[in-house]
Scaffold this motif. Structure first.
Motif, mmCIF file in Angstrom:
data_model
loop_
_atom_site.group_PDB
_atom_site.id
_atom_site.type_symbol
_atom_site.label_atom_id
_atom_site.label_comp_id
_atom_site.label_asym_id
_atom_site.label_seq_id
_atom_site.Cartn_x
_atom_site.Cartn_y
_atom_site.Cartn_z
ATOM 1 N N ASP A 19 -2.260 6.123 0.323
ATOM 2 C CA ASP A 19 -2.202 6.676 -0.991
ATOM 3 C C ASP A 19 -2.940 7.950 -1.281
ATOM 4 O OD1 ASP A 19 -4.814 5.966 -1.261
ATOM 5 O OD2 ASP A 19 -4.670 4.359 -2.286
ATOM 6 N N LYS A 20 -2.882 8.703 -2.255
ATOM 7 C CA LYS A 20 -3.503 9.702 -2.417
ATOM 8 C C LYS A 20 -5.045 9.710 -2.228
ATOM 9 C CE LYS A 20 -4.102 8.678 -7.323
ATOM 10 N NZ LYS A 20 -3.857 9.147 -8.814
ATOM 11 N N ASP A 21 -5.654 8.495 -2.335
ATOM 12 C CA ASP A 21 -7.076 8.789 -2.040
ATOM 13 C C ASP A 21 -7.405 8.285 -0.556
ATOM 14 O OD1 ASP A 21 -7.643 8.886 -4.756
ATOM 15 O OD2 ASP A 21 -7.381 6.729 -4.995
ATOM 16 N N GLY A 22 -6.326 8.248 0.257
ATOM 17 C CA GLY A 22 -6.624 8.272 1.797
ATOM 18 C C GLY A 22 -6.572 6.743 2.189
ATOM 19 N N VAL A 23 -6.381 5.855 1.260
ATOM 20 C CA VAL A 23 -6.437 4.358 1.570
ATOM 21 C C VAL A 23 -5.152 3.927 2.208
ATOM 22 C CG1 VAL A 23 -6.980 2.029 0.507
ATOM 23 C CG2 VAL A 23 -7.992 4.067 -0.190
ATOM 24 N N ASP A 24 -5.146 3.076 3.307
ATOM 25 C CA ASP A 24 -3.879 2.554 3.892
ATOM 26 C C ASP A 24 -3.399 1.440 2.827
ATOM 27 O OD1 ASP A 24 -3.899 4.257 6.111
ATOM 28 O OD2 ASP A 24 -4.656 2.829 7.242
ATOM 29 N N ARG A 25 -2.171 1.422 2.666
ATOM 30 C CA ARG A 25 -1.452 0.450 1.940
ATOM 31 C C ARG A 25 -0.564 -0.215 2.467
ATOM 32 N NH1 ARG A 25 -4.705 -0.652 -2.834
ATOM 33 N NH2 ARG A 25 -5.370 1.446 -3.439
ATOM 34 N N TYR A 26 -0.098 -1.550 2.073
ATOM 35 C CA TYR A 26 0.991 -2.318 2.912
ATOM 36 C C TYR A 26 1.661 -2.992 1.779
ATOM 37 C CZ TYR A 26 -2.175 -1.664 6.820
ATOM 38 O OH TYR A 26 -3.040 -1.258 7.833
ATOM 39 N N SER A 27 2.988 -3.141 2.110
ATOM 40 C CA SER A 27 3.941 -3.953 1.183
ATOM 41 C C SER A 27 4.985 -4.590 1.887
ATOM 42 C CB SER A 27 4.585 -2.934 0.209
ATOM 43 O OG SER A 27 5.370 -2.089 1.005
ATOM 44 N N TYR A 28 5.292 -5.795 1.465
ATOM 45 C CA TYR A 28 6.312 -6.608 2.372
ATOM 46 C C TYR A 28 7.485 -6.804 1.145
ATOM 47 C CZ TYR A 28 2.377 -6.988 5.470
ATOM 48 O OH TYR A 28 1.291 -6.931 6.249
#
Length: 136
Positions: A94-103
């Motif tokens: 994301d824009k804050d550099g945090v890894d995000r996951y979705s399923y």
């Protein structure tokens, strides 16, 4: 190895149909599945009214092209459907550099277990002209 999922549940909203750049039709909808809620001893949990409580999980389902068009045309919120497909996971930052996951579930087959909505092309019985009496 195989990645197959089979879900039976109710649509949380009417499907949304969109078209991607390559003229690919994509229908998406949320599917709610429920299971009996259990207490810490594994016994069925009853709510304050004495009814069996249930836990509901929500799944994002995506259908492509012909299947997507059929689902978008005939499925409506609340319908009971069976979905067979595969689990697809995505990772992004994301824009804050945090890894995000979705399923999501990529559907290969959707079966309507309750009646689909009437097509806009099909006149309702009240709109149809009365049949002429047959002369013998």
């Amino acid at each position: 190895m195989t990645n197959i999922v089979l879900l039976v549940g109710n649509l949380g909203a009417d499907p949304e149909l969109r078209t991607a750049k390559g003229e690919t039709d994509i229908a998406s909808f949320s599917l709610g599945t429920s299971r009996v809620k259990r207490d810490s001893d594994g016994k069925t949990y009853k709510d304050a009214s004495g009814f069996t409580a249930k836990d509901t999980e929500w799944h994002r389902v995506t259908c492509f092209n012909g299947l997507g068009r059929i689902v978008a045309q005939h499925a409506t919120k609340g319908m009971l459907v069976s979905v067979k497909g595969r689990i697809h996971n995505s990772k992004w930052t994301d824009k804050d550099g945090v890894d995000r996951y979705s399923y999501e579930i990529i559907a290969d087959d959707v079966q309507f277990l309750t009646r689909p909505k009437a097509s806009d092309d099909t006149p309702a019985e009240s709109d149809a002209e009365p049949a002429e009496p047959e002369l013998v």
